[in-house]
Each structure stands twice: as structure tokens, then as C-alpha cells.
Design an enzyme around this catalytic site. Structure first.
Site, PDB file in Angstrom:
ATOM      1  N   HIS B  78       5.657 168.070  13.745  1.00 16.48           N
ATOM      2  CA  HIS B  78       6.356 166.860  13.202  1.00 16.48           C
ATOM      3  C   HIS B  78       5.305 165.978  12.321  1.00 16.48           C
ATOM      4  O   HIS B  78       5.710 165.592  11.274  1.00 16.48           O
ATOM      5  CB  HIS B  78       6.900 166.024  14.327  1.00 16.48           C
ATOM      6  N   ASP B 108       2.462 167.149 -21.262  1.00 19.27           N
ATOM      7  CA  ASP B 108       2.405 167.543 -20.272  1.00 19.27           C
ATOM      8  C   ASP B 108       1.067 167.043 -19.318  1.00 19.27           C
ATOM      9  O   ASP B 108       0.346 166.349 -19.890  1.00 19.27           O
ATOM     10  CB  ASP B 108       2.578 169.226 -20.361  1.00 19.27           C
ATOM     11  N   TRP B 143      -1.567 166.215  15.290  1.00 13.24           N
ATOM     12  CA  TRP B 143      -1.837 166.589  13.890  1.00 13.24           C
ATOM     13  C   TRP B 143      -3.467 166.247  14.019  1.00 13.24           C
ATOM     14  O   TRP B 143      -4.025 166.781  12.790  1.00 13.24           O
ATOM     15  CB  TRP B 143      -0.880 165.710  12.970  1.00 13.24           C
ATOM     16  N   SER B 173      -4.271 172.693  -2.653  1.00 11.72           N
ATOM     17  CA  SER B 173      -3.207 172.253  -3.684  1.00 11.72           C
ATOM     18  C   SER B 173      -3.368 170.878  -3.974  1.00 11.72           C
ATOM     19  O   SER B 173      -3.496 170.559  -5.232  1.00 11.72           O
ATOM     20  CB  SER B 173      -2.100 172.307  -2.695  1.00 11.72           C
ATOM     21  N   SER B 174      -3.901 169.838  -3.183  1.00  8.60           N
ATOM     22  CA  SER B 174      -3.957 168.381  -3.189  1.00  8.60           C
ATOM     23  C   SER B 174      -5.264 168.226  -4.342  1.00  8.60           C
ATOM     24  O   SER B 174      -5.117 167.456  -5.225  1.00  8.60           O
ATOM     25  CB  SER B 174      -4.211 167.888  -2.290  1.00  8.60           C
ATOM     26  N   HIS B 257      -8.459 158.659   7.380  1.00 10.12           N
ATOM     27  CA  HIS B 257      -8.004 157.160   6.933  1.00 10.12           C
ATOM     28  C   HIS B 257      -7.769 156.825   5.433  1.00 10.12           C
ATOM     29  O   HIS B 257      -6.668 156.612   5.200  1.00 10.12           O
ATOM     30  CB  HIS B 257      -9.059 156.179   7.372  1.00 10.12           C
ATOM     31  N   GLU B 259      -6.382 159.050   3.948  1.00 10.65           N
ATOM     32  CA  GLU B 259      -5.308 160.022   3.759  1.00 10.65           C
ATOM     33  C   GLU B 259      -4.113 158.923   4.002  1.00 10.65           C
ATOM     34  O   GLU B 259      -3.018 159.066   3.126  1.00 10.65           O
ATOM     35  CB  GLU B 259      -5.028 160.978   4.949  1.00 10.65           C
ATOM     36  N   TYR B 261      -3.802 155.922   3.083  1.00 10.31           N
ATOM     37  CA  TYR B 261      -3.727 155.379   1.612  1.00 10.31           C
ATOM     38  C   TYR B 261      -3.469 156.136   0.605  1.00 10.31           C
ATOM     39  O   TYR B 261      -2.532 155.758  -0.276  1.00 10.31           O
ATOM     40  CB  TYR B 261      -5.290 154.721   1.321  1.00 10.31           C
ATOM     41  N   SER B 272       6.047 148.550  -7.784  1.00  6.14           N
ATOM     42  CA  SER B 272       5.625 147.763  -8.896  1.00  6.14           C
ATOM     43  C   SER B 272       6.765 147.895 -10.065  1.00  6.14           C
ATOM     44  O   SER B 272       7.160 147.037 -10.650  1.00  6.14           O
ATOM     45  CB  SER B 272       4.137 147.810  -9.287  1.00  6.14           C
ATOM     46  N   HIS B 306     -11.977 153.212  13.194  1.00 10.35           N
ATOM     47  CA  HIS B 306     -11.134 152.402  13.804  1.00 10.35           C
ATOM     48  C   HIS B 306     -10.046 153.258  14.674  1.00 10.35           C
ATOM     49  O   HIS B 306      -9.246 152.788  15.370  1.00 10.35           O
ATOM     50  CB  HIS B 306     -10.379 151.076  13.017  1.00 10.35           C
ATOM     51  N   HIS B 307      -9.981 154.607  14.213  1.00  9.85           N
ATOM     52  CA  HIS B 307      -9.320 155.201  15.051  1.00  9.85           C
ATOM     53  C   HIS B 307      -9.885 155.885  16.162  1.00  9.85           C
ATOM     54  O   HIS B 307      -9.378 156.659  17.096  1.00  9.85           O
ATOM     55  CB  HIS B 307      -8.887 156.577  14.267  1.00  9.85           C
ATOM     56  N   THR B 332      -4.651 144.068   0.144  1.00  3.64           N
ATOM     57  CA  THR B 332      -3.162 144.303   0.472  1.00  3.64           C
ATOM     58  C   THR B 332      -2.227 143.001   0.524  1.00  3.64           C
ATOM     59  O   THR B 332      -1.044 142.904  -0.115  1.00  3.64           O
ATOM     60  CB  THR B 332      -3.018 144.985   1.837  1.00  3.64           C
ATOM     61  N   LYS B 335      -1.296 142.067  -3.021  1.00  4.75           N
ATOM     62  CA  LYS B 335      -0.256 142.986  -3.625  1.00  4.75           C
ATOM     63  C   LYS B 335       1.245 142.500  -3.268  1.00  4.75           C
ATOM     64  O   LYS B 335       2.069 141.976  -4.167  1.00  4.75           O
ATOM     65  CB  LYS B 335      -0.319 144.286  -3.299  1.00  4.75           C
ATOM     66  N   ARG B 454       1.102 157.828  24.267  1.00  4.62           N
ATOM     67  CA  ARG B 454       1.723 158.781  23.317  1.00  4.62           C
ATOM     68  C   ARG B 454       1.806 160.077  23.775  1.00  4.62           C
ATOM     69  O   ARG B 454       1.179 160.443  24.545  1.00  4.62           O
ATOM     70  CB  ARG B 454       0.891 158.746  21.842  1.00  4.62           C
TER      71      ARG B 454
END
Lengths: 283, 536
Positions: B78, B108, B143, B173-174, B257, B259, B261, B272, B306-307, B332, B335, B454
Site C-alpha cells: 500500500h 516537447d 515501505w 525512471s525519476s 524526507h 521524497e 516534498y 497556484s 526527525h523520522h 510553507t 504559501k 502502527r
């Protein structure tokens, strides 16, 4: 200030859910009540400080959300196409932009100061009166008392069909870890296999048990009683089935228990591990 | 080929058809479409997995899943599927590919063939992940794949190895996609379209591309180290060989982390565009918005631990990470306030994309404030690995980022397909989805406060109440999602045809100057943007 924040703490869930009745002061120490929305009643100085700190940040959280929601609702009503057919062209306002940068910075400082104090307070205790060593295994905890003769024993979950009346499901173990109340206890954590995490929410305790390292924390349990927790790091198939049960007793009762335990657990030969392997809780 | 200039513009000799059009595609619109389709297919799989979890957790006791390895595999699958195969392909591969070239006036992407391989690598990665789930017990690691649990002793067999290979392909890919976007945005903007006039969605994709470029190689390194630990006798994370399991956590979260963002910043970009279009006002504080995203991206690289607040890190180290994490709240907040200031004084049309944008603003703030709370290591002692964390990240990812996806879909489907969505059904979708996801995730804050951990298939009876509510919400969300798929089908088969600019004066970016559906080739003559107003 703190009293006012305490009031916010009690009011806030009601604010959030309107008529849902609060559990009020009927929270049981040591474990969760049904429909609980708040922390368990704190039973150690660390958890007390966590709850106090939470009162501060919760007030800030609620304030920010209400502010944003308020502005959003106002904008929806006042500036929808019907109410305001001609849009303005304003794209800058230096005062506003400086304010909404500076004010959050101030708020973060207000958060950071007590946050750091809490961090260092919870980290370790200056004078420990005894040590408890906790080892995580798949899927049970082993407790050792190095200051009291070095005996150790395993603490394995009691499956549902062997529970006695009144024993909570998924939280009951055969041998709870016994500690004296009103005593500074140094806690050492390690693991025999994968990463586990020993946690007792009402005591404000949580630390990973990692193979190859010894992590340290501390606890002072305010009052005698039973305090429960669960393993808090995914450790395999029975991760949900290796609970923590801390039984806090008076200093005298603790000493009496130690004398008994030294004999009872003298021949600890990892019997629990054998039981696990033989498929005790198939769940 | 030397006489290419002699042919009339718009003529193309080899317009591909049939399966070759898709498998060999070098067209940013077709590739964008394929990414969106992949994302929808993966959403059904990942969503199905979440339904399995919520079904089991609906009541205390074990009802459906007696094999707990399978439960852990579902939890793992998941997470991977939603992050790597739903949100990222939709926002970056999908909307990014479709609209960055259109918005900057480019015909393109810079590397159209590399664009193709980016997509097919991802498709292969999804296949490998599904294979992993069915191989010898599957990867039941979460994960986050922490060793020693993910190492060979505790996950023998090939499942974790297939998972690692899947992530390697997805990462490749990314990274290739990131190179493509950076090169395109830096080099192929139409004449006169300076960086400070570029639409904010393009800024968002640019920042995201840099995050991907810098973060994914670290993940790849860690994954390779895990692969060699598992198969070739190395001991990076193997204690008996002198390694350290916590090293994996540092490497993973150094990627992990940024990731998150990577997931949210493209959504910021879409919001926006939508807020500006439907308020009929340019975005308030354009430069602040662009550089807030840059700042968030930058600081996002130095907060990873922080994780790991309960891993046993030294107190001073944790104190640094608390401070650094809190800092991200500032850009943040800028924004959020800027979007509100854009709407202030506007003339707002509350079409469905705008409903999702308003929902985003509110719900992202809700998730964001719990993030600010979680930043504090002291209180994280109470919340780490509980449902409080699950609630937080689902609010910012499963709710906010997904609202961003839906806002983008409803905003741009007319441009992509030439047809409009059914309006009443779309509103019903918005409201049922809104109610559903809030019912699923808000009670999870309470479960976390009360101490529920969890990744468990069963829980002490006291947690039954809110779990039931959360699962009920999951059914409503499922209905809303199925309704969305029906809306997609209705749109594509019988939606009202739309003009080039269906949204009116507020839609000022270049994609609204081309026909709907956008022709196979656009901007073959570069638009001249010199002296034009900033394309907000």
C-alpha cells in the site's frame, strides 16, 4: 497560563466534536479507554511534561487552523463572483508579507524553547537508583536486573483463549516487568534480532531496541499500578503481539519480589523462545 | 534531414499509430497520458490494499487476514504503490509532462526518447513490485524496509530483492525524468519567458526535479547496500559483520524526507494555477511563492532524522533536527497565506477545481500543524510509530496531495481530452470524497493520542470505537473513488466539447492558447513572450 491551556485541552475535543461526551477524569491510568481522544493519564514526570508541552502546541495548532479556516470562509462569502464581480489586481503588500513571515518565526521560537527543555529532560536522568535491561526478541521481551543479581526472564503475551477474567486482550503477559514506584530507573535497550521498540504511553516512554547497540532512557513511575504498552517498530509477523506490562509496586514489595524472582528465574534457559518456536500463539 | 527547414511547419511524416504510438512514444502529451493511466491503475491496487487493511481493522479480533506476513505485505505494498505509482506519476509524470512544455512554449521535452524510457521503466517497476508481493511470502517490512528485518536472515527468499529492484527501476525512471525537466525548463522557454515570468507550476516541477536528482541516488546507494548484504556477504547493516542497522535509516530517510516534498510541491504548483485562474487574479507574491518552494526543497534535505527520534540518536543531534524541521513551517506558511491573499479581493468562481483547491488549503494546514507538533522530539516519544503519525502523513499526502491531483484533473481534463467533466457528478465526488477521507483519518489522531501503534493487524479492545469510524469512512471514500472513475469514463465518452480557453479571463497561461484537445504537436512556432505580463 498553564491552567488556561489546561482548560483549552479539556474544551478542545468538545469544540471539535460538539456534543461528544468527554471521558473526563475517569481515564484509567496505564492504558487506553474506549473512544479515548487524549493522552493516557500521565504516570511519570516525563509524561506530565509531555502533556503540558502538548497543551501549548495544541493551542497554537487550533489557533492556526481556526485562523486559516476563518479567512477561507470569509473569502468564500465576500469574494465569490456574485458578491465581487470585479477582481482587484493587488499582488503585493510588503507589510503583510513581512508580518506573515515574522510572526510564524516568533511562534516557532515559543514552541522551540520548551521543546528543547523537554527533549533534554527526557533523555537521561542524573542519578539512577537502579537499572533495568530490556531485550527485544521476535516476539517477546526479555527483562534483566543487573543490579539485583543479574537474573532475567521472558515476558510473553497470553493468547486470547488463556486470558483470565479482567485481563486485557493483547496486553496481558505471563511475567510483567516489576519496578519500584518513586524510583529513578535507568533503562537500557537492545535487541536479539530485528529492531523492536519498547513503549509505555502513560509513562512517556519509547525507544528502539536495536541489535548491536544499547540505547538508554529513564523512568520514574509516580504511583503503584499497571502500565501497558505495545511494541512500536515493525518486527515481523507478530509485531502486534508482544505487549509491555510494567507493574509498579512499593519499594518494599519490590525487594520482596526480587528475592522471590532471583530463585524463580535462576534457571532461565530461553524457555519462552522454545515455546514461541513450537507455535504457541499461532496468532 | 538537412532540408527539414524546407518543409511546411506542422507536417509530420511519421505520425505513429496503433501500439507503436504508445510503446515507442516520444510525445510529451501521450507519455503524460500513459503516466496518468498507470497512476489510475495503481490507485485501484493501492486503494484495494488500504481497504483490506481497514476491513481487518474495522473490529477488534482477527476476521479476514490470519496470515500476518500477508498483512505486513499489504501494508508495505500500500505504501510503495501510493507513493511511487500513484501520486508521483500523476503529478510529475502526468501533469508535469503534459503541461510544462505547453506552459513554457516548448514543442516537447528536451529529451523525448528518454521521456519514453522513464515511463516504461516505471511500468516495469510496478510489475516487479507486484511480483515481489507474491514471491515467497512477500516483503513484510513496511515501505521503510528497515534491516535487520529486511535482511536475509529475517526475510529469506527473493521477495525483498524484487522490491529492491523495483525501487531501482522507479528511481532510475525519476532521475531521468528529472534531468529531462531541468533541461527543458532551463533551456527551452519561449523567447521572452524569463524564469521570473514562468508559471508557478513550472517552478514547482523544477524544484521537484532537483529534489529527485539529489535524493534518489542516496536511496539507490542504500538499496544496493541492502542487496549486497542480502546476497553477496557484505555487512553494511549486519551487526555480526560490524555493520549498523541505523545506517540504513539515515540513508533511507535522507531520501525519504525530500521524497515527501517531491510529492507535495507539484501539488503546490497546481493549486497556484487553479487559485489564480478561478480568483481571476494573479498569484499574490509570485517571487515569494517561487522561492518558498526553493527554500522548502533546500531545507527539506537537512531534516531527515526527525523520522528517527526514537532510534537512539544523541540528544544534541535530535535538538538540531527539531530546530531545522520547525524552520520549514515558515516558507510553507508564506504559501498558505499567499493563496488566501490571492483569493482576497478576487472574483471567485467555485468550479470543481477550485473546490478541491480550497479543500487543499484547509486540509493541508490541518496536516501541517500536526507536522509542526511532531517535529518536537520530546513529544514524539508519545507519538512515534502510532496512528498519530499515520494521521499526519495521510492528511498531507493522501488528502492534500490527492486533492491537488483532483484539482489538476478537473482543471486540465478539458485541455487533455477536449471534453468537459459532468458538473453535478463532479461536485458530488468532491463532497463525498471530502467527507470520506476526513472520516478515515481524523479519528486516527485520537487513536495515536491514546497510544495505538502502527502496522498491527489487531488491537486492544479500547481502540475499537475510532477504528470502526475510520473504516466506515474508508467505505465512503471507496464509493467516491469509484464515482470518480465513472466521471472519467463519462467525460471521455460523452463530455461536452470545450474551447481552447474554457475558464475565461483568469486562465492566462500558455496551455489555454492552444486548441482543446491539445493537438499532437503544439508550439511548433515558438510564441513570442517578450514584453508580456508574467504568466501566472
Amino acid at each position: 497560563m498553564v491552567g488556561m491551556l489546561k482548560a483549552v485541552r479539556f474544551l478542545a475535543p468538545a469544540m471539535v466534536l460538539g456534543a461528544v461526551p468527554m471521558a473526563g477524569n475517569a481515564w484509567a491510568a496505564g492504558r487506553s479507554e474506549p473512544w479515548q481522544m487524549w493522552f493516557q493519564e500521565p504516570a511519570s514526570p516525563v509524561m506530565e511534561r509531555i502533556v503540558e508541552f502538548h497543551d501549548i502546541i495544541f493551542a497554537i495548532e487550533v489557533g492556526v487552523v481556526i485562523l486559516v479556516l476563518g479567512i477561507l470562509c470569509y473569502v468564500i462569502v465576500r469574494f465569490n463572483a456574485k458578491s465581487n464581480p470585479v477582481p482587484s489586481t493587488t499582488t503585493h503588500n510588503t507589510l503583510l508579507e513581512v508580518t506573515w513571515t515574522a510572526v510564524p518565526v516568533l511562534i516557532l521560537i515559543i514552541i522551540a524553547v520548551p521543546s528543547m527543555k523537554l527533549l533534554y529532560y527526557a533523555d537521561r536522568v542524573e542519578k539512577a537508583e537502579m537499572t533495568l535491561k530490556i531485550t527485544g526478541n521476535q516476539w517477546f521481551w526479555t527483562y534483566a536486573y543487573p543490579d539485583h543479581g543479574g537474573f532475567s526472564f521472558d515476558s510473553v503475551i497470553v493468547p486470547d483463549d488463556e486470558l483470565k477474567k479482567g485481563q486485557p486482550r493483547l496486553l496481558t503477559v505471563d511475567n510483567p516487568v516489576v519496578l519500584p514506584a518513586q524510583t529513578n530507573v535507568r533503562l537500557l535497550f537492545t535487541s536479539a534480532d530485528v529492531i523492536h521498540d519498547w513503549a509505555v504511553p502513560s509513562l512517556g516512554l519509547k525507544l528502539d531496541a536495536v541489535q548491536g547497540r544499547i540505547n538508554e532512557s529513564w523512568v520514574r513511575i509516580n504511583a503503584e499500578g499497571d502500565y501497558y504498552g505495545m511494541c512500536s517498530e515493525l518486527c515481523g509477523v507478530n509485531h502486534g503481539f508482544m505487549p509491555v506490562h510494567v507493574k509498579a509496586v512499593s519499594k518494599q514489595a519490590f525487594q520482596a519480589w526480587i528475592d522471590k524472582a532471583k530463585q524463580e528465574f535462576a534457571n532461565t534457559d530461553n524457555a519462552a523462545a522454545v515455546r514461541m518456536a513450537a507455535g504457541a500463539p499461532d496468532r | 534531414m538537412a532540408n527539414q527547414a524546407a518543409t511546411a511547419p506542422g507536417e509530420h511524416e511519421h505520425r505513429p499509430t496503433g501500439w507503436r504510438r504508445w510503446v515507442y512514444s516520444t510525445n510529451h502529451k501521450d507519455i503524460g497520458t500513459m503516466y496518468i493511466v498507470l497512476s489510475m491503475v495503481a490507485a485501484l491496487i493501492g486503494g484495494g490494499m488500504s481497504m483490506l487493511i481497514r476491513l481487518e481493522l474495522m473490529e477488534p479480533g482477527i476476521q479476514y487476514i490470519t496470515d500476518f506476513q500477508f498483512y505486513n505485505v499489504v501494508v508495505t505494498g500500500h505504501g510503495f504503490i501510493m507513493v511511487f505509482f500513484v501520486v508521483m506519476p500523476a503529478l510529475i509524470g502526468g501533469f508535469g509532462n503534459w503541461f510544462v512544455p505547453l506552459m513554457i512554449g516548448a514543442p516537447d521535452m528536451a529529451f523525448p526518447r528518454m521521456n519514453n524510457i522513464s515511463f516504461w521503466l516505471l511500468a516495469a517497476a510496478l510489475l516487479l513490485l507486484l511480483i515481489a508481493a507474491f514471491t515467497q511470502g512477500g516483503p513484510g517490512t513496511g515501505w521503510t524496509v528497515y534491516p535487520p528485518l529486511s535482511n536475509i536472515d529475517f526475510h529469506p527468499g527473493a521477495a525483498v530483492d524484487f522490491g529492491i529492484l523495483s525501487l531501482h527501476l522507479a528511481g532510475a525512471s525519476s532521475v531521468l525524468g528529472a534531468i529531462n525537466f531541468i533541461t527543458t525548463i532551463f533551456n527551452m522557454r519561449a523567447p521572452g519567458l524569463t524564469m521570473h515570468r514562468m508559471p508557478l507550476f513550472c517552478w514547482a516541477i523544477l524544484v521537484t526535479a532537483f529534489l529527485l536528482l539529489l535524493a534518489i541516488p542516496v536511496l539507490a546507494g542504500g538499496l544496493t547496500m541492502l542487496l549486497t548484504d542480502r546476497n553477496f556477504g557484505t555487512a553494511f547493516f549486519e551487526v555480526a559483520g560490524g555493520g549498523d542497522p541505523v545506517l540504513w535509516q539515515h540513508l533511507f530517510w535522507f531520501f525519504g524526507h525530500p521524497e515527501v516534498y517531491i510529492i507535495i510541491i507539484p501539488a503546490f504548483g497546481i493549486i497556484s494555477q487553479v487559485v489564480s485562474t478561478f480568483s481571476r487574479k494573479p498569484i499574490f507574491g509570485y517571487l515569494g511563492m517561487a522561492y518558498a518552494m526553493v527554500f522548502i526543497g533546500f531545507v527539506g534535505f537537512v531534516v531527515w532524522a526527525h523520522h528517527m527520534y526514537t532510534a537512539g540518536l544523541d540528544a544534541d543531534t535530535r535538538a538540531y533536527f527539531v530546530g531545522a524541521t520547525l524552520v520549514i513551517a515558515v516558507p510553507t506558511g508564506i504559501k498558505i497565506f499567499s493563496w488566501l491573499a490571492t483569493m482576497w479581493g478576487g472574483s471567485i468562481d467555485f468550479r470543481t477545481p477550485m473546490l478541491f483547491a480550497c479543500g487543499f488549503i484547509f486540509l493541508f494546514v490541518l496536516g501541517g500543524v500536526t507536522g509542526v507538533a511532531l517535529a518536537n522530539s520530546g513529544i514524539d516519544l508519545a507519538w512515534h510509530d502510532t496512528y498519530f503519525v499515520v494521521a499526519h502523513f495521510h492528511y498531507v499526502m493522501a488528502i492534500a496531495a490527492v486533492f491537488g491531483m483532483f484539482a489538476g484533473y478537473y482543471y486540465w481534463i478539458g485541455k487533455m481530452s477536449g471534453r468537459q467533466y459532468p458538473r453535478v457528478l463532479a461536485r458530488i465526488h468532491f463532497w463525498t470524497f471530502f467527507v470520506g477521507v476526513n472520516l478515515v483519518f481524523f479519528p486516527q489522531h485520537f487513536l495515536g493520542m491514546a497510544g495505538m501503534p502502527r502496522r498491527i493487524p489487531d488491537y486492544p479492545d479500547a481502540y475499537a470505537g475510532w477504528n470502526y469510524v475510520s473504516s466506515a469512512g474508508a467505505f465512503i471514500t471507496s464509493f467516491a473513488t469509484l464515482l470518480f472513475f465513472y466521471i472519467v469514463w463519462r467525460t471521455l465518452t460523452s463530455g461536452e466539447k470545450v474551447a481552447a480557453n474554457q475558464w475565461g479571463e483568469g486562465a492566462k497561461t500558455l496551455e489555454w492558447t492552444v486548441a482543446s484537445p491539445a493537438p499532437f504537436h503544439t508550439h511548433e512556432d515558438l510564441p513570442d513572450m517578450t514584453g508580456k505580463q508574467p504568466a501566472e
